[in-house]
Design a protein around this motif. Structure first.
Motif, PDB file in Angstrom:
ATOM      1  N   THR A   1      -6.501  -1.409  -5.513  1.00  0.00           N
ATOM      2  CA  THR A   1      -7.447  -0.790  -4.580  1.00  0.00           C
ATOM      3  C   THR A   1      -7.905  -1.797  -3.524  1.00  0.00           C
ATOM      4  O   THR A   1      -8.445  -1.404  -2.490  1.00  0.00           O
ATOM      5  CB  THR A   1      -8.666  -0.221  -5.316  1.00  0.00           C
ATOM      6  OG1 THR A   1      -9.342  -1.273  -6.002  1.00  0.00           O
ATOM      7  CG2 THR A   1      -8.247   0.847  -6.318  1.00  0.00           C
TER       8      THR A   1
ATOM      9  N   ASN B   1       3.720  -0.614  -9.946  1.00  0.00           N
ATOM     10  CA  ASN B   1       2.353  -1.048  -9.643  1.00  0.00           C
ATOM     11  C   ASN B   1       1.968  -2.287 -10.427  1.00  0.00           C
ATOM     12  O   ASN B   1       1.143  -3.089  -9.964  1.00  0.00           O
ATOM     13  CB  ASN B   1       1.368   0.089  -9.933  1.00  0.00           C
ATOM     14  CG  ASN B   1       1.396   1.149  -8.850  1.00  0.00           C
ATOM     15  OD1 ASN B   1       2.095   1.008  -7.852  1.00  0.00           O
ATOM     16  ND2 ASN B   1       0.640   2.213  -9.043  1.00  0.00           N
TER      17      ASN B   1
ATOM     18  N   GLN C   1       0.835  -1.203   0.000  1.00  0.00           N
ATOM     19  CA  GLN C   1       0.000   0.000   0.000  1.00  0.00           C
ATOM     20  C   GLN C   1       0.872   1.256   0.000  1.00  0.00           C
ATOM     21  O   GLN C   1       0.574   2.225  -0.707  1.00  0.00           O
ATOM     22  CB  GLN C   1      -0.931  -0.010   1.220  1.00  0.00           C
ATOM     23  CG  GLN C   1      -1.817   1.210   1.376  1.00  0.00           C
ATOM     24  CD  GLN C   1      -2.929   1.278   0.341  1.00  0.00           C
ATOM     25  OE1 GLN C   1      -3.085   0.381  -0.473  1.00  0.00           O
ATOM     26  NE2 GLN C   1      -3.699   2.354   0.364  1.00  0.00           N
ATOM     27  N   ARG C   2       1.946   1.236   0.774  1.00  0.00           N
ATOM     28  CA  ARG C   2       2.852   2.394   0.822  1.00  0.00           C
ATOM     29  C   ARG C   2       3.484   2.639  -0.551  1.00  0.00           C
ATOM     30  O   ARG C   2       3.515   3.780  -1.046  1.00  0.00           O
ATOM     31  CB  ARG C   2       3.944   2.157   1.871  1.00  0.00           C
ATOM     32  CG  ARG C   2       4.822   3.373   2.133  1.00  0.00           C
ATOM     33  CD  ARG C   2       6.066   3.013   2.921  1.00  0.00           C
ATOM     34  NE  ARG C   2       6.979   2.181   2.156  1.00  0.00           N
ATOM     35  CZ  ARG C   2       7.786   2.656   1.203  1.00  0.00           C
ATOM     36  NH1 ARG C   2       7.790   3.934   0.905  1.00  0.00           N
ATOM     37  NH2 ARG C   2       8.598   1.835   0.547  1.00  0.00           N
TER      38      ARG C   2
ATOM     39  N   LEU D   1       1.615   6.037  -7.298  1.00  0.00           N
ATOM     40  CA  LEU D   1       0.513   6.850  -7.814  1.00  0.00           C
ATOM     41  C   LEU D   1       0.918   8.320  -7.897  1.00  0.00           C
ATOM     42  O   LEU D   1       0.699   8.985  -8.919  1.00  0.00           O
ATOM     43  CB  LEU D   1      -0.713   6.716  -6.914  1.00  0.00           C
ATOM     44  CG  LEU D   1      -1.543   5.441  -6.961  1.00  0.00           C
ATOM     45  CD1 LEU D   1      -2.705   5.543  -5.983  1.00  0.00           C
ATOM     46  CD2 LEU D   1      -2.080   5.195  -8.359  1.00  0.00           C
ATOM     47  N   LYS D   2       1.510   8.800  -6.824  1.00  0.00           N
ATOM     48  CA  LYS D   2       1.890  10.210  -6.767  1.00  0.00           C
ATOM     49  C   LYS D   2       2.957  10.536  -7.804  1.00  0.00           C
ATOM     50  O   LYS D   2       2.825  11.503  -8.573  1.00  0.00           O
ATOM     51  CB  LYS D   2       2.398  10.551  -5.368  1.00  0.00           C
ATOM     52  CG  LYS D   2       2.784  12.006  -5.197  1.00  0.00           C
ATOM     53  CD  LYS D   2       3.256  12.291  -3.776  1.00  0.00           C
ATOM     54  CE  LYS D   2       3.678  13.755  -3.634  1.00  0.00           C
ATOM     55  NZ  LYS D   2       4.175  14.046  -2.268  1.00  0.00           N
TER      56      LYS D   2
ATOM     57  N   TYR E   1       2.383   1.539  -3.455  1.00  0.00           N
ATOM     58  CA  TYR E   1       1.314   1.858  -4.403  1.00  0.00           C
ATOM     59  C   TYR E   1       0.987   3.350  -4.362  1.00  0.00           C
ATOM     60  O   TYR E   1       0.903   4.012  -5.400  1.00  0.00           O
ATOM     61  CB  TYR E   1       0.089   1.010  -4.056  1.00  0.00           C
ATOM     62  CG  TYR E   1      -1.191   1.387  -4.771  1.00  0.00           C
ATOM     63  CD1 TYR E   1      -1.240   1.512  -6.156  1.00  0.00           C
ATOM     64  CD2 TYR E   1      -2.363   1.598  -4.052  1.00  0.00           C
ATOM     65  CE1 TYR E   1      -2.425   1.838  -6.801  1.00  0.00           C
ATOM     66  CE2 TYR E   1      -3.551   1.921  -4.688  1.00  0.00           C
ATOM     67  CZ  TYR E   1      -3.577   2.045  -6.066  1.00  0.00           C
ATOM     68  OH  TYR E   1      -4.738   2.378  -6.702  1.00  0.00           O
ATOM     69  N   GLU E   2       0.835   3.895  -3.168  1.00  0.00           N
ATOM     70  CA  GLU E   2       0.507   5.319  -3.035  1.00  0.00           C
ATOM     71  C   GLU E   2       1.659   6.195  -3.527  1.00  0.00           C
ATOM     72  O   GLU E   2       1.425   7.232  -4.163  1.00  0.00           O
ATOM     73  CB  GLU E   2       0.169   5.632  -1.577  1.00  0.00           C
ATOM     74  CG  GLU E   2      -1.145   4.999  -1.122  1.00  0.00           C
ATOM     75  CD  GLU E   2      -1.412   5.212   0.353  1.00  0.00           C
ATOM     76  OE1 GLU E   2      -0.502   5.711   1.054  1.00  0.00           O
ATOM     77  OE2 GLU E   2      -2.530   4.880   0.818  1.00  0.00           O
TER      78      GLU E   2
ATOM     79  N   LYS F   1      -6.335  -1.479   0.334  1.00  0.00           N
ATOM     80  CA  LYS F   1      -6.996  -0.706   1.388  1.00  0.00           C
ATOM     81  C   LYS F   1      -8.126  -1.501   2.020  1.00  0.00           C
ATOM     82  O   LYS F   1      -8.311  -1.493   3.243  1.00  0.00           O
ATOM     83  CB  LYS F   1      -7.526   0.605   0.818  1.00  0.00           C
ATOM     84  CG  LYS F   1      -8.197   1.494   1.855  1.00  0.00           C
ATOM     85  CD  LYS F   1      -8.706   2.789   1.231  1.00  0.00           C
ATOM     86  CE  LYS F   1      -9.410   3.661   2.278  1.00  0.00           C
ATOM     87  NZ  LYS F   1      -9.953   4.906   1.676  1.00  0.00           N
TER      88      LYS F   1
END
Length: 452
Positions: free
Chosen positions: A309, A368, A215-216, A222-223, A218-219, A312
Protein backbone atom coordinates in the motif's frame (compact mmCIF):
# COMPACT_ATOMS: atom_id res chain seq x y z
CA UNK A 1 10.86 38.00 21.80
CA UNK A 2 9.55 35.60 19.15
CA UNK A 3 7.65 36.86 16.13
CA UNK A 4 4.76 34.60 15.13
CA UNK A 5 4.03 33.83 11.48
CA UNK A 6 1.09 32.13 9.78
CA UNK A 7 0.24 31.72 6.09
CA UNK A 8 -3.05 30.84 4.44
CA UNK A 9 -2.85 29.24 1.01
CA UNK A 10 -4.92 27.74 -1.79
CA UNK A 11 -4.35 24.64 -3.94
CA UNK A 12 -6.24 22.02 -5.92
CA UNK A 13 -4.47 19.20 -4.09
CA UNK A 14 -5.33 17.72 -0.70
CA UNK A 15 -2.28 18.31 1.49
CA UNK A 16 -3.16 15.37 3.74
CA UNK A 17 -2.80 12.99 0.76
CA UNK A 18 0.11 14.42 -1.21
CA UNK A 19 2.14 15.93 1.62
CA UNK A 20 3.30 19.47 2.13
CA UNK A 21 6.09 19.53 -0.45
CA UNK A 22 4.02 18.37 -3.43
CA UNK A 23 1.20 20.65 -2.29
CA UNK A 24 3.46 23.72 -2.42
CA UNK A 25 5.07 22.66 -5.72
CA UNK A 26 1.74 22.26 -7.56
CA UNK A 27 0.96 24.85 -10.30
CA UNK A 28 -2.32 25.76 -8.59
CA UNK A 29 -0.61 26.64 -5.29
CA UNK A 30 -1.22 30.24 -4.19
CA UNK A 31 -0.15 32.08 -1.03
CA UNK A 32 -3.20 34.12 -0.06
CA UNK A 33 -2.23 35.93 3.12
CA UNK A 34 0.39 36.25 5.85
CA UNK A 35 -0.21 37.09 9.49
CA UNK A 36 2.55 38.31 11.80
CA UNK A 37 2.35 38.74 15.56
CA UNK A 38 5.24 40.57 17.24
CA UNK A 39 5.42 39.09 20.71
CA UNK A 40 7.69 41.89 21.89
CA UNK A 41 5.60 44.89 20.85
CA UNK A 42 2.28 43.00 20.84
CA UNK A 43 1.60 44.22 17.31
CA UNK A 44 -0.31 42.33 14.63
CA UNK A 45 0.52 42.80 10.96
CA UNK A 46 -1.61 41.32 8.18
CA UNK A 47 -0.69 41.00 4.52
CA UNK A 48 -3.33 40.35 1.86
CA UNK A 49 -1.71 39.20 -1.39
CA UNK A 50 -5.08 38.78 -3.14
CA UNK A 51 -6.79 42.14 -2.61
CA UNK A 52 -3.57 44.17 -2.19
CA UNK A 53 -0.74 42.66 -4.30
CA UNK A 54 1.52 45.51 -3.16
CA UNK A 55 1.49 43.84 0.28
CA UNK A 56 4.04 41.38 -1.07
CA UNK A 57 6.67 44.13 -1.14
CA UNK A 58 5.75 45.28 2.38
CA UNK A 59 5.93 41.71 3.63
CA UNK A 60 9.34 41.18 2.00
CA UNK A 61 10.65 44.19 3.89
CA UNK A 62 9.37 42.75 7.17
CA UNK A 63 10.99 39.39 6.37
CA UNK A 64 14.30 41.10 5.64
CA UNK A 65 14.13 43.02 8.91
CA UNK A 66 13.19 40.07 11.13
CA UNK A 67 16.01 37.81 12.41
CA UNK A 68 13.70 34.84 12.87
CA UNK A 69 10.04 33.89 12.94
CA UNK A 70 8.11 31.36 14.96
CA UNK A 71 5.38 29.09 13.58
CA UNK A 72 3.52 25.98 14.65
CA UNK A 73 4.62 23.17 12.32
CA UNK A 74 7.17 25.54 10.81
CA UNK A 75 8.00 23.49 7.71
CA UNK A 76 4.87 24.84 6.04
CA UNK A 77 5.84 28.47 6.71
CA UNK A 78 9.37 27.75 5.49
CA UNK A 79 7.98 26.32 2.24
CA UNK A 80 5.71 29.33 1.72
CA UNK A 81 8.63 31.70 2.29
CA UNK A 82 10.74 29.79 -0.26
CA UNK A 83 7.83 30.00 -2.71
CA UNK A 84 7.51 33.77 -2.29
CA UNK A 85 11.22 34.58 -1.93
CA UNK A 86 13.37 31.72 -3.32
CA UNK A 87 16.63 33.19 -2.01
CA UNK A 88 15.47 33.99 1.51
CA UNK A 89 17.66 32.81 4.40
CA UNK A 90 15.32 33.84 7.22
CA UNK A 91 15.02 31.32 10.05
CA UNK A 92 11.66 29.94 11.16
CA UNK A 93 11.58 28.13 14.51
CA UNK A 94 8.93 25.54 15.29
CA UNK A 95 6.75 26.12 18.36
CA UNK A 96 5.47 22.55 18.01
CA UNK A 97 8.90 21.07 18.78
CA UNK A 98 9.15 22.27 22.38
CA UNK A 99 5.54 21.28 22.99
CA UNK A 100 6.07 17.72 21.77
CA UNK A 101 9.20 17.40 23.93
CA UNK A 102 7.14 18.37 26.98
CA UNK A 103 4.16 16.13 26.24
CA UNK A 104 1.86 18.72 24.69
CA UNK A 105 -0.55 17.87 21.87
CA UNK A 106 0.93 18.47 18.42
CA UNK A 107 -1.91 20.31 16.67
CA UNK A 108 -2.11 24.06 17.28
CA UNK A 109 -5.76 23.98 18.31
CA UNK A 110 -5.23 21.14 20.78
CA UNK A 111 -2.05 22.65 22.24
CA UNK A 112 -3.70 26.05 22.72
CA UNK A 113 -6.68 24.49 24.46
CA UNK A 114 -4.43 22.36 26.65
CA UNK A 115 -2.04 25.11 27.74
CA UNK A 116 -3.85 28.42 27.32
CA UNK A 117 -7.52 27.47 27.44
CA UNK A 118 -7.80 29.23 24.09
CA UNK A 119 -8.69 27.84 20.67
CA UNK A 120 -8.49 28.67 17.01
CA UNK A 121 -11.54 30.46 15.63
CA UNK A 122 -14.42 27.97 15.33
CA UNK A 123 -15.22 29.25 11.82
CA UNK A 124 -11.77 28.20 10.62
CA UNK A 125 -12.76 24.91 9.02
CA UNK A 126 -15.55 26.57 7.03
CA UNK A 127 -13.27 29.41 5.92
CA UNK A 128 -10.53 27.02 4.82
CA UNK A 129 -13.02 25.05 2.77
CA UNK A 130 -14.33 28.25 1.19
CA UNK A 131 -11.05 29.99 0.34
CA UNK A 132 -8.21 27.43 0.41
CA UNK A 133 -9.46 24.62 -1.84
CA UNK A 134 -9.63 25.05 -5.59
CA UNK A 135 -7.76 24.84 -8.87
CA UNK A 136 -8.38 28.43 -9.96
CA UNK A 137 -6.56 31.27 -8.14
CA UNK A 138 -8.51 33.64 -5.95
CA UNK A 139 -8.87 37.15 -7.36
CA UNK A 140 -9.52 40.46 -5.63
CA UNK A 141 -13.04 40.70 -7.08
CA UNK A 142 -13.83 37.27 -5.60
CA UNK A 143 -13.25 38.28 -1.99
CA UNK A 144 -12.90 42.03 -1.43
CA UNK A 145 -16.57 42.56 -0.55
CA UNK A 146 -17.03 39.23 1.21
CA UNK A 147 -17.41 39.60 5.01
CA UNK A 148 -15.88 36.14 5.41
CA UNK A 149 -12.62 37.48 3.98
CA UNK A 150 -12.34 39.89 6.92
CA UNK A 151 -13.08 37.00 9.28
CA UNK A 152 -10.34 35.01 7.51
CA UNK A 153 -7.88 37.75 8.49
CA UNK A 154 -8.90 37.39 12.13
CA UNK A 155 -8.41 33.62 11.82
CA UNK A 156 -4.81 33.66 10.57
CA UNK A 157 -3.72 36.47 12.87
CA UNK A 158 -5.05 34.47 15.80
CA UNK A 159 -2.99 31.45 14.69
CA UNK A 160 0.20 33.54 14.57
CA UNK A 161 -0.55 34.84 18.06
CA UNK A 162 -1.24 31.38 19.49
CA UNK A 163 2.15 30.11 18.28
CA UNK A 164 3.93 32.85 20.23
CA UNK A 165 1.83 32.39 23.36
CA UNK A 166 2.45 28.63 23.37
CA UNK A 167 6.22 29.07 22.96
CA UNK A 168 6.43 31.68 25.75
CA UNK A 169 4.36 29.52 28.09
CA UNK A 170 6.44 26.40 27.46
CA UNK A 171 9.75 28.27 27.74
CA UNK A 172 8.66 29.66 31.12
CA UNK A 173 7.60 26.36 32.64
CA UNK A 174 10.69 24.61 31.28
CA UNK A 175 12.99 27.25 32.81
CA UNK A 176 11.19 26.90 36.14
CA UNK A 177 11.75 23.10 36.02
CA UNK A 178 8.03 22.46 36.29
CA UNK A 179 8.14 19.66 33.76
CA UNK A 180 11.20 17.69 34.89
CA UNK A 181 14.12 18.02 37.35
CA UNK A 182 16.42 19.06 34.50
CA UNK A 183 15.18 21.72 32.04
CA UNK A 184 14.94 20.68 28.42
CA UNK A 185 17.77 21.94 26.20
CA UNK A 186 15.53 23.98 23.91
CA UNK A 187 18.34 25.19 21.64
CA UNK A 188 19.51 21.63 21.04
CA UNK A 189 16.05 20.32 20.15
CA UNK A 190 15.38 23.25 17.81
CA UNK A 191 18.68 22.52 16.06
CA UNK A 192 17.66 18.88 15.62
CA UNK A 193 14.31 20.00 14.21
CA UNK A 194 16.11 22.24 11.71
CA UNK A 195 18.33 19.33 10.63
CA UNK A 196 15.29 17.11 10.15
CA UNK A 197 13.68 19.87 8.09
CA UNK A 198 16.77 20.13 5.87
CA UNK A 199 16.74 16.36 5.37
CA UNK A 200 13.05 16.47 4.46
CA UNK A 201 13.63 19.27 1.98
CA UNK A 202 16.50 17.44 0.27
CA UNK A 203 14.42 14.29 -0.03
CA UNK A 204 15.09 10.76 -1.29
CA UNK A 205 15.43 9.80 -4.94
CA UNK A 206 12.83 7.32 -6.22
CA UNK A 207 12.86 5.01 -9.25
CA UNK A 208 9.37 6.05 -10.32
CA UNK A 209 9.28 3.76 -13.36
CA UNK A 210 9.72 0.75 -11.07
CA UNK A 211 7.15 2.09 -8.60
CA UNK A 212 4.54 2.50 -11.34
CA UNK A 213 5.21 -1.01 -12.66
CA UNK A 214 5.04 -2.48 -9.15
CA UNK A 215 1.74 -0.70 -8.58
CA UNK A 216 0.37 -2.02 -11.88
CA UNK A 217 1.38 -5.59 -11.08
CA UNK A 218 0.16 -5.27 -7.48
CA UNK A 219 -3.32 -4.20 -8.62
CA UNK A 220 -3.44 -6.96 -11.26
CA UNK A 221 -2.39 -9.54 -8.68
CA UNK A 222 -5.00 -8.27 -6.23
CA UNK A 223 -7.72 -8.70 -8.81
CA UNK A 224 -6.64 -12.15 -10.02
CA UNK A 225 -6.00 -13.63 -6.56
CA UNK A 226 -9.20 -12.26 -5.07
CA UNK A 227 -11.32 -13.46 -7.99
CA UNK A 228 -9.82 -16.94 -7.77
CA UNK A 229 -10.58 -17.14 -4.05
CA UNK A 230 -14.15 -15.95 -4.50
CA UNK A 231 -14.77 -18.37 -7.36
CA UNK A 232 -13.87 -21.33 -5.17
CA UNK A 233 -14.92 -20.34 -1.65
CA UNK A 234 -17.28 -17.35 -1.92
CA UNK A 235 -19.11 -17.49 -5.28
CA UNK A 236 -21.74 -14.97 -4.18
CA UNK A 237 -19.03 -12.39 -3.38
CA UNK A 238 -20.37 -11.76 0.12
CA UNK A 239 -16.98 -11.43 1.81
CA UNK A 240 -15.08 -8.13 1.65
CA UNK A 241 -11.42 -9.14 1.87
CA UNK A 242 -10.51 -5.68 3.27
CA UNK A 243 -13.10 -5.64 6.06
CA UNK A 244 -11.68 -6.80 9.40
CA UNK A 245 -15.14 -7.42 10.98
CA UNK A 246 -16.21 -9.51 7.98
CA UNK A 247 -12.97 -11.49 7.97
CA UNK A 248 -13.28 -12.22 11.69
CA UNK A 249 -16.90 -13.39 11.32
CA UNK A 250 -16.10 -15.47 8.22
CA UNK A 251 -13.33 -17.31 10.09
CA UNK A 252 -15.38 -17.63 13.30
CA UNK A 253 -18.26 -19.22 11.38
CA UNK A 254 -15.77 -21.84 10.15
CA UNK A 255 -14.24 -22.60 13.53
CA UNK A 256 -11.35 -20.13 13.89
CA UNK A 257 -11.35 -17.15 16.25
CA UNK A 258 -9.21 -14.32 14.81
CA UNK A 259 -8.49 -10.89 16.24
CA UNK A 260 -5.99 -9.59 13.70
CA UNK A 261 -4.86 -10.24 10.13
CA UNK A 262 -1.47 -8.57 10.23
CA UNK A 263 1.58 -10.45 8.95
CA UNK A 264 2.50 -12.17 12.20
CA UNK A 265 -1.09 -13.06 13.11
CA UNK A 266 -1.77 -14.59 9.67
CA UNK A 267 1.45 -16.62 9.85
CA UNK A 268 0.55 -17.93 13.30
CA UNK A 269 -3.06 -18.79 12.35
CA UNK A 270 -1.96 -20.48 9.13
CA UNK A 271 0.45 -22.67 11.07
CA UNK A 272 -2.35 -23.66 13.48
CA UNK A 273 -4.74 -24.49 10.62
CA UNK A 274 -2.09 -26.56 8.84
CA UNK A 275 -1.42 -28.47 12.05
CA UNK A 276 -5.12 -29.24 12.45
CA UNK A 277 -5.31 -30.52 8.88
CA UNK A 278 -2.34 -32.84 9.50
CA UNK A 279 -3.73 -34.13 12.78
CA UNK A 280 -5.29 -37.62 12.38
CA UNK A 281 -7.89 -36.83 15.03
CA UNK A 282 -9.39 -33.94 13.04
CA UNK A 283 -12.84 -35.08 11.80
CA UNK A 284 -13.25 -35.09 7.99
CA UNK A 285 -16.38 -32.94 8.46
CA UNK A 286 -14.09 -30.04 9.50
CA UNK A 287 -11.84 -30.29 6.45
CA UNK A 288 -13.89 -28.06 4.08
CA UNK A 289 -13.94 -25.20 6.59
CA UNK A 290 -10.25 -25.61 7.39
CA UNK A 291 -9.33 -25.61 3.67
CA UNK A 292 -11.41 -22.44 3.18
CA UNK A 293 -9.67 -20.70 6.09
CA UNK A 294 -6.30 -21.91 4.82
CA UNK A 295 -7.04 -20.42 1.39
CA UNK A 296 -8.08 -17.11 2.93
CA UNK A 297 -4.94 -16.87 5.06
CA UNK A 298 -2.71 -17.75 2.12
CA UNK A 299 -4.55 -15.11 0.08
CA UNK A 300 -3.86 -12.49 2.78
CA UNK A 301 -0.18 -13.42 2.70
CA UNK A 302 -0.06 -13.24 -1.09
CA UNK A 303 -1.85 -9.89 -1.24
CA UNK A 304 1.19 -8.31 0.34
CA UNK A 305 -0.26 -6.74 3.51
CA UNK A 306 0.50 -3.12 4.27
CA UNK A 307 3.91 -3.04 2.53
CA UNK A 308 2.55 -2.64 -0.99
CA UNK A 309 0.00 0.00 0.00
CA UNK A 310 3.08 2.24 0.29
CA UNK A 311 3.35 2.24 -3.52
CA UNK A 312 0.34 4.54 -3.89
CA UNK A 313 1.66 6.85 -1.16
CA UNK A 314 5.06 7.04 -2.88
CA UNK A 315 3.42 7.99 -6.18
CA UNK A 316 1.20 10.59 -4.53
CA UNK A 317 3.99 12.26 -2.55
CA UNK A 318 7.00 12.15 -4.87
CA UNK A 319 7.84 15.48 -6.46
CA UNK A 320 8.22 16.06 -10.18
CA UNK A 321 12.03 15.93 -9.82
CA UNK A 322 11.77 12.34 -8.59
CA UNK A 323 12.43 13.04 -4.92
CA UNK A 324 10.20 11.97 -2.07
CA UNK A 325 10.23 14.66 0.60
CA UNK A 326 8.93 15.35 4.08
CA UNK A 327 9.10 11.82 5.49
CA UNK A 328 10.32 12.45 9.05
CA UNK A 329 9.19 14.44 12.08
CA UNK A 330 11.53 15.43 14.90
CA UNK A 331 10.12 14.45 18.30
CA UNK A 332 7.28 12.60 16.61
CA UNK A 333 7.65 10.25 19.57
CA UNK A 334 7.47 12.93 22.23
CA UNK A 335 8.31 10.91 25.34
CA UNK A 336 11.67 9.79 23.97
CA UNK A 337 12.16 12.84 21.69
CA UNK A 338 12.81 10.41 18.89
CA UNK A 339 12.28 11.20 15.24
CA UNK A 340 9.32 9.33 13.75
CA UNK A 341 8.24 8.59 10.22
CA UNK A 342 5.27 9.97 8.34
CA UNK A 343 3.78 9.38 4.90
CA UNK A 344 5.52 6.32 3.43
CA UNK A 345 7.00 5.33 6.83
CA UNK A 346 10.39 4.62 5.27
CA UNK A 347 11.79 3.22 8.52
CA UNK A 348 9.35 0.30 8.15
CA UNK A 349 10.40 -0.82 4.68
CA UNK A 350 10.91 -4.57 4.55
CA UNK A 351 14.51 -5.71 4.60
CA UNK A 352 15.98 -7.18 1.42
CA UNK A 353 16.34 -10.91 1.98
CA UNK A 354 16.55 -12.23 -1.61
CA UNK A 355 16.85 -9.11 -3.80
CA UNK A 356 15.74 -9.42 -7.42
CA UNK A 357 17.09 -7.53 -10.42
CA UNK A 358 14.66 -4.66 -10.98
CA UNK A 359 15.49 -4.76 -14.70
CA UNK A 360 13.53 -8.04 -14.76
CA UNK A 361 10.43 -6.35 -13.31
CA UNK A 362 9.44 -4.97 -16.72
CA UNK A 363 9.91 -8.36 -18.38
CA UNK A 364 7.94 -10.64 -16.06
CA UNK A 365 5.05 -10.77 -13.59
CA UNK A 366 6.09 -10.88 -9.95
CA UNK A 367 3.96 -12.15 -7.08
CA UNK A 368 2.99 -9.67 -4.39
CA UNK A 369 5.31 -11.44 -1.98
CA UNK A 370 8.28 -10.83 -4.30
CA UNK A 371 7.14 -7.24 -4.92
CA UNK A 372 6.96 -6.54 -1.17
CA UNK A 373 10.35 -8.17 -0.61
CA UNK A 374 11.92 -5.77 -3.15
CA UNK A 375 10.08 -2.56 -2.33
CA UNK A 376 13.15 -1.07 -0.66
CA UNK A 377 14.95 -1.15 -4.03
CA UNK A 378 12.79 1.64 -5.47
CA UNK A 379 14.87 4.09 -3.40
CA UNK A 380 18.07 4.58 -5.36
CA UNK A 381 21.07 6.84 -5.59
CA UNK A 382 20.38 9.98 -7.62
CA UNK A 383 23.71 9.59 -9.47
CA UNK A 384 23.95 6.85 -12.14
CA UNK A 385 27.08 5.35 -10.53
CA UNK A 386 26.06 6.21 -6.98
CA UNK A 387 25.50 3.82 -4.09
CA UNK A 388 23.23 3.81 -1.07
CA UNK A 389 24.68 2.71 2.25
CA UNK A 390 22.12 1.14 4.55
CA UNK A 391 22.83 1.24 8.28
CA UNK A 392 20.54 -0.07 10.98
CA UNK A 393 21.26 -0.43 14.69
CA UNK A 394 19.56 -3.62 15.83
CA UNK A 395 17.63 -3.21 19.12
CA UNK A 396 19.62 -0.06 19.84
CA UNK A 397 17.37 1.13 22.69
CA UNK A 398 17.58 -2.19 24.51
CA UNK A 399 21.35 -2.46 24.08
CA UNK A 400 21.98 1.13 25.14
CA UNK A 401 19.78 0.83 28.24
CA UNK A 402 21.53 -2.41 29.20
CA UNK A 403 24.90 -0.69 28.85
CA UNK A 404 23.84 2.38 30.83
CA UNK A 405 22.33 0.30 33.65
CA UNK A 406 25.19 -2.20 33.82
CA UNK A 407 22.98 -5.17 32.88
CA UNK A 408 25.91 -7.37 31.88
CA UNK A 409 23.72 -10.50 31.58
CA UNK A 410 21.74 -8.79 28.84
CA UNK A 411 24.80 -7.52 26.98
CA UNK A 412 26.27 -11.03 27.08
CA UNK A 413 23.06 -12.46 25.62
CA UNK A 414 23.30 -9.99 22.74
CA UNK A 415 26.97 -10.90 22.20
CA UNK A 416 25.92 -14.54 21.90
CA UNK A 417 23.29 -13.63 19.31
CA UNK A 418 20.35 -14.76 21.41
CA UNK A 419 16.70 -13.76 20.97
CA UNK A 420 16.06 -11.37 23.87
CA UNK A 421 12.37 -12.25 24.03
CA UNK A 422 13.32 -15.90 24.54
CA UNK A 423 15.96 -14.94 27.10
CA UNK A 424 13.44 -13.03 29.20
CA UNK A 425 10.77 -15.70 28.70
CA UNK A 426 13.12 -18.38 29.97
CA UNK A 427 14.03 -16.19 32.97
CA UNK A 428 10.41 -15.40 33.86
CA UNK A 429 9.35 -19.08 33.70
CA UNK A 430 12.63 -20.60 34.97
CA UNK A 431 13.06 -22.63 31.79
CA UNK A 432 16.11 -23.45 29.65
CA UNK A 433 16.56 -20.98 26.77
CA UNK A 434 16.13 -23.82 24.26
CA UNK A 435 12.70 -24.68 25.71
CA UNK A 436 11.22 -21.30 24.70
CA UNK A 437 10.12 -21.36 21.06
CA UNK A 438 9.24 -18.62 18.59
CA UNK A 439 5.46 -18.82 19.02
CA UNK A 440 5.35 -19.92 22.68
CA UNK A 441 3.50 -18.14 25.47
CA UNK A 442 6.81 -17.79 27.33
CA UNK A 443 8.40 -15.84 24.46
CA UNK A 444 5.26 -13.70 24.18
CA UNK A 445 5.58 -12.73 27.85
CA UNK A 446 9.29 -12.11 27.36
CA UNK A 447 8.47 -9.75 24.50
CA UNK A 448 5.92 -7.93 26.67
CA UNK A 449 8.53 -7.45 29.40
CA UNK A 450 11.26 -6.32 27.00
CA UNK A 451 9.14 -3.76 25.17
CA UNK A 452 7.67 -2.43 28.40
Amino acid sequence: MPVGLDFETRCALDISKVGMHRYVEHPSFQVLTAGVYDGGTLLEHSYDFVVAPEDLHRFEQEVNNTPSFLAHNADFERACLRHLFPNTQVEVQDSMTLGKCLGVAAKLDDAAAQLLERTKLPEGRRLIKKFSIGAEPLRAEDVKDDPDWALFKEYYLNDAKLSVMIQLYLTTINTQKRTSPVPLDVTRELQFEQLTSQMNQHGWFVDLESVREMQRQYEANLKDLTEAFHDEFDPNRNLNINSLPQLKKWCYDRGLKASSFDKDAVEKMLQAVNNRLKRPSTPPSQWPNLYAIQALLELKQELGGSSLTKLKVILERTSDDGRLRGQYMHCGAGQTRRTSGTGVQMQNLKRLSEPQDLDELLKSRWSNIVLADNLRQVFTASEPDGKLIVGDYSSIESRALAYLSGAEWKLQAYREGKDMYRVLGSTIYSLPYEAVTKHSTERKMGKLGELS
